[in-house]
Enzyme design. Structure first.
Site, PDB file in Angstrom:
ATOM      1  N   CYS A 175       0.847  -1.195   0.000  1.00 17.60           N
ATOM      2  CA  CYS A 175       0.000   0.000   0.000  1.00 17.60           C
ATOM      3  C   CYS A 175       0.880   1.242   0.000  1.00 17.60           C
ATOM      4  O   CYS A 175       1.318   1.695   1.070  1.00 17.60           O
ATOM      5  CB  CYS A 175      -0.932   0.009   1.212  1.00 17.60           C
ATOM      6  SG  CYS A 175      -2.012   1.468   1.264  1.00 17.60           S
ATOM      7  N   CYS A 192      -0.376   4.203   2.189  1.00 21.26           N
ATOM      8  CA  CYS A 192      -0.246   4.032   3.637  1.00 21.26           C
ATOM      9  C   CYS A 192       1.210   4.142   4.084  1.00 21.26           C
ATOM     10  O   CYS A 192       1.547   4.888   5.002  1.00 21.26           O
ATOM     11  CB  CYS A 192      -0.799   2.668   4.057  1.00 21.26           C
ATOM     12  SG  CYS A 192      -2.538   2.412   3.668  1.00 21.26           S
ATOM     13  N   ASP A 193       2.086   3.373   3.446  1.00 26.87           N
ATOM     14  CA  ASP A 193       3.450   3.213   3.933  1.00 26.87           C
ATOM     15  C   ASP A 193       4.457   4.146   3.279  1.00 26.87           C
ATOM     16  O   ASP A 193       5.583   4.281   3.761  1.00 26.87           O
ATOM     17  CB  ASP A 193       3.897   1.761   3.726  1.00 26.87           C
ATOM     18  CG  ASP A 193       3.001   0.778   4.479  1.00 26.87           C
ATOM     19  OD1 ASP A 193       2.443   1.175   5.505  1.00 26.87           O
ATOM     20  OD2 ASP A 193       2.857  -0.369   4.028  1.00 26.87           O
TER      21      ASP A 193
END
Length: 522
Positions: free
Chosen positions: A341, A344-345
């Site tokens: 992701c 997200c990361d």
């Protein structure tokens, strides 16, 4: 900090505060501390029931803010500036600390209140992560409900030294009493189940007592939601069982091809789907994973929890998950540099070099997004051509810190025992191996259907997809399937919804014909 519209909305929300609350800001001499103080001053100015104190003694992370009832030790803290996706977490913390009741299920609230022991959580997030707020909000609520629980949200991009020291390489990452507790999206129910070991047995026993359904939908993504709505509208007993509502769409950021809606985001769409399903008399069971399908007089779905649900007809809508590279080192360094992701990361790799595996739309979109955060992105594409849309290819080519390598097959993830330090890939034209030094590897190479639990029980394609006809019928009478788990081409949200509707109508037609046949046999 807050523009006029946001301030007006916040002012409206804060009118729901019942009891006085206190904001405590831990500061240092940084600009971020002043920014956080400014935010807290604006919030406190909106409501006389909010007081504000400043702390400069270095006893807490700085900048950070604690939220709690006035006169009590605060158990909810935000280390960083809770804007972006976490602004909602801040608003809910203010309301709940001020006595405004949560909308969580009453049984979950009681379960949280009755937990025994000391639970001190630290939740590492990024402000661009759409899964993080669910975890933060669940843990914050638990901390407000139970004096033995506390939670600190930590913005990984602001506390990078801490993130490096603790080897946090994916968000959300949750520590409990200083030790790893969980990673990825978790609901309040899932968190409580991990802490309250007797909860799973109690729920399994209760599920075993459920009456058989007319239609049971397995899966809670767009296909499952559409199937449940169409079935329930026929007035028949309908149930949904899923690991989580929304499925993979929860991890989708921007959605721009959902007809009649110019733009939305995955969590927003999922919230609308869930609300629509709940408008009907649908029995929704979440945090349950299907393990086995059997057919006798009724169709039975065994769950990993030990429970069994029964139904006259079943619709399988278990969706798909990200495809893995299946190379040495991938599993070892998953969450330690190997990620799936980018939204997200990505912020955890600020200023570093990363790789994106895959040259389709998702891969090139990931590269473009990451290029605004990291030092450099290298895209590795297995084929000799990119599969991404032309507009995305043009955008990626215009960015100076994106390199695209075609005919590249990743053969190994390299690490130092703790984190990713690079990868090895084969040039498929020259048949030569090359090492690429990167801190992060974002895998974007397609989907795998969630059908392992069905192998040997029904006809699947060589790709593991469930074979269905135009009505969603599978090789087992009474069992239908819809969405990304099937051999229906083009894995798109709107197509999944359409196939979910078709499968529900097919199941209803099956139930009508079955009842007629039963009457004739009698």
């Amino acid at each position: 900090m807050l523009d006029a519209n946001l301030k007006k909305q916040l002012d409206t929300y804060l009118q729901n505060i019942v009891n006085p609350i206190e904001l405590s800001v831990s500061m240092d001499d940084s600009a971020k501390s002043q920014e956080l103080l400014s935010l807290c001053q604006e919030i406190a100015a909106l409501n006389s029931k909010i007081s504000l104190t400043q702390i400069h003694d270095g006893s807490e992370r700085a900048p950070s803010m604690a939220v709690g009832p006035q006169g009590q030790a605060a158990r909810v803290r935000f280390a960083g500036i809770p804007m972006g996706h976490e602004f909602t977490s801040l608003v809910l913390a203010l309301l709940q600390a001020g006595g405004y009741p949560s909308k969580a299920e009453p049984e979950l609230i009681e379960q949280a209140k009755n937990l025994k022991g000391e639970f001190h959580f630290e939740t590492y997030i990024s402000l661009s992560c759409q899964n993080c707020p669910d975890v933060v909000q669940a843990l914050n609520l638990m901390a407000i409900l139970n004096p033995n629980i506390s939670n600190v949200m930590v913005d990984g991009s602001l506390f990078q030294e801490e993130v490096t020291e603790r080897e946090i390489m994916a968000v959300p990452t949750v520590l409990l009493n200083g030790k790893p507790f969980g990673q990825g999206r978790m609901t309040l129910k899932e968190i409580l189940a991990k802490l309250d070991t007797g909860a799973a047995k109690r729920e399994a026993a209760a599920l075993n007592e459920r009456e058989p359904y007319d239609v049971l939908v397995v899966g809670g993504g767009p296909a499952g939601a559409a199937a449940a709505i169409y079935a329930a509208r026929k007035g028949i007993r309908t149930g949904v069982v899923a690991e989580r509502f929304g499925g993979q769409v929860m991890d989708t950021v921007g959605i721009e091809n959902f007809i009649s809606v110019n733009y939305t985001e995955g969590p927003k769409l999922v919230a609308s789907l869930e609300q629509h399903v709940k408008e009907y008399d649908v029995d929704v069971v979440v945090n349950q994973r299907a393990q086995k399908l059997r057919k006798d007089k009724l169709i039975e779905i065994d769950l990993e929890s030990g429970a069994t649900l029964k139904s006259k007809a079943v619709i399988l809508a278990t969706g798909a998950r990200w495809r893995e590279m299946n190379v040495p080192g991938e599993q070892e360094y998953r969450g330690k540099g190997v990620a799936y992701c980018p939204h997200c990361d990505g912020p955890l790799f600020k200023g570093k070099r990363v790789a994106v595996i895959g040259g389709g739309n998702s891969g090139i979109e990931a590269a473009i997004d990451l290029a605004g955060i990291v030092e450099h992105v290298t895209v590795l594409e297995f084929s000799d051509t990119l599969r991404a849309d032309a507009v995305l290819q043009k955008k990626a080519s215009s960015m100076k810190n994106i390199t695209i390598i075609k005919m590249a097959q990743t053969t190994q993830v390299r690490g130092d025992g703790k984190k990713v330090i690079g990868l090895t890939y084969k040039d498929r034209e020259r048949n030569e191996l090359f090492d690429l030094d990167v801190a992060g590897i974002f895998v974007q190479i397609g989907l795998v259907p969630n059908t392992e639990w069905l192998k040997g029980d029904m006809e699947l394609t060589r790709f593991g997809e469930i074979e269905v006809n135009s009505q969603g019928e599978t090789s087992i009478p009474g069992v239908f399937a819809a969405g990304d788990v099937t051999n229906v081409p083009y894995k798109q949200i709107i197509i999944a919804m359409g196939s979910g509707a078709a499968s529900a109508l097919g199941a209803f037609d099956y139930l009508i014909r079955s009842s007629v046949e039963d009457e004739e046999a009698a």
